[in-house]
Design a protein around this motif. Structure first.
Motif, PDB file in Angstrom:
ATOM      1  N   SER A  29       0.839  -1.200   0.000  1.00  0.00           N
ATOM      2  CA  SER A  29       0.000   0.000   0.000  1.00  0.00           C
ATOM      3  C   SER A  29       0.875   1.252   0.000  1.00  0.00           C
ATOM      4  O   SER A  29       2.009   1.240   0.505  1.00  0.00           O
ATOM      5  CB  SER A  29      -0.919   0.022   1.226  1.00  0.00           C
ATOM      6  N   THR A  30       0.347   2.307  -0.552  1.00  0.00           N
ATOM      7  CA  THR A  30       1.053   3.587  -0.519  1.00  0.00           C
ATOM      8  C   THR A  30       1.286   4.055   0.919  1.00  0.00           C
ATOM      9  O   THR A  30       2.394   4.500   1.244  1.00  0.00           O
ATOM     10  CB  THR A  30       0.295   4.638  -1.348  1.00  0.00           C
ATOM     11  N   MET A  33       4.321   2.209   2.157  1.00  0.00           N
ATOM     12  CA  MET A  33       5.554   2.653   1.509  1.00  0.00           C
ATOM     13  C   MET A  33       6.007   3.974   2.135  1.00  0.00           C
ATOM     14  O   MET A  33       7.192   4.170   2.408  1.00  0.00           O
ATOM     15  CB  MET A  33       5.368   2.807  -0.001  1.00  0.00           C
ATOM     16  N   ILE A  34       5.052   4.864   2.384  1.00  0.00           N
ATOM     17  CA  ILE A  34       5.372   6.141   3.028  1.00  0.00           C
ATOM     18  C   ILE A  34       5.940   5.889   4.429  1.00  0.00           C
ATOM     19  O   ILE A  34       6.911   6.542   4.839  1.00  0.00           O
ATOM     20  CB  ILE A  34       4.136   7.056   3.075  1.00  0.00           C
ATOM     21  N   VAL A  62       5.053  12.531  -2.209  1.00  0.00           N
ATOM     22  CA  VAL A  62       5.461  11.188  -2.609  1.00  0.00           C
ATOM     23  C   VAL A  62       4.846  10.775  -3.938  1.00  0.00           C
ATOM     24  O   VAL A  62       3.723  11.166  -4.266  1.00  0.00           O
ATOM     25  CB  VAL A  62       5.101  10.175  -1.489  1.00  0.00           C
ATOM     26  N   SER A  63       5.614   9.982  -4.678  1.00  0.00           N
ATOM     27  CA  SER A  63       5.116   9.333  -5.895  1.00  0.00           C
ATOM     28  C   SER A  63       5.307   7.833  -5.712  1.00  0.00           C
ATOM     29  O   SER A  63       6.413   7.374  -5.416  1.00  0.00           O
ATOM     30  CB  SER A  63       5.897   9.784  -7.123  1.00  0.00           C
ATOM     31  N   HIS A  64       4.220   7.067  -5.877  1.00  0.00           N
ATOM     32  CA  HIS A  64       4.269   5.605  -5.818  1.00  0.00           C
ATOM     33  C   HIS A  64       4.222   5.134  -7.260  1.00  0.00           C
ATOM     34  O   HIS A  64       3.197   5.271  -7.930  1.00  0.00           O
ATOM     35  CB  HIS A  64       3.087   5.080  -5.001  1.00  0.00           C
ATOM     36  N   THR A  68       4.279  -3.649  -5.746  1.00  0.00           N
ATOM     37  CA  THR A  68       5.222  -4.551  -5.099  1.00  0.00           C
ATOM     38  C   THR A  68       4.452  -5.673  -4.426  1.00  0.00           C
ATOM     39  O   THR A  68       3.524  -5.424  -3.656  1.00  0.00           O
ATOM     40  CB  THR A  68       6.073  -3.799  -4.056  1.00  0.00           C
ATOM     41  N   GLY A 102       9.230   4.023  -5.728  1.00  0.00           N
ATOM     42  CA  GLY A 102       8.695   5.227  -5.103  1.00  0.00           C
ATOM     43  C   GLY A 102       9.783   6.236  -4.827  1.00  0.00           C
ATOM     44  O   GLY A 102      10.952   5.886  -4.684  1.00  0.00           O
TER      45      GLY A 102
END
Length: 122
Positions: A29-30, A33-34, A62-64, A68, A102
């Motif tokens: 999930s974004t 990742m953040i 942020v850019s996803h 993954t 990301g």
């Protein structure tokens, strides 16, 4: 010259968009990742703190870029790019194998632990 820090994470089922509720697929999930990115910057910034201080995230852009799968290893690198008083800026990249998944610009601020927690008591 500013410092860098690398950290690796293994994607868990509980960190998927499906489990998080931010999507319906079983991929990283974004929000998680953040969290990987903020954690890596936080660890790098810890070198700057004394025992009464901590750092808090105050901004992230942020850019996803790619999905993954569960059990994949994500390598995250944070590079400090600026320091202005108690505010630090980081460029962060996340990779799976050689693929960039990301990237982010993240700002953190040094705060006094006790004074910061006092703000939520009032």
């Amino acid at each position: 010259m500013f410092n860098t820090f690398k950290k690796v994470f293994t994607v868990k089922q509980s960190e998927t968009a499906q489990a998080e509720g931010s999507g319906d697929l079983s991929v990283l999930s974004t929000p998680h990742m953040i969290a990987y990115m903020e954690n890596t910057a936080m660890n790098l910034m810890s070198e700057e703190l004394n025992e009464t201080e901590t750092s808090v995230g105050i901004e992230i852009n942020v850019s996803h870029l790619a999905p993954t799968a569960v059990n994949k290893v994500v390598s995250v690198e944070a590079k400090q790019t600026d320091k202005s008083g108690k505010t630090f800026t980081y460029q962060i990249e996340a990779f799976v194998d050689e693929q960039l998944i990301g990237k982010a610009t993240h700002r953190r601020m040094i705060v006094d632990k006790e004074a910061f927690l006092e703000k939520i008591k009032s």
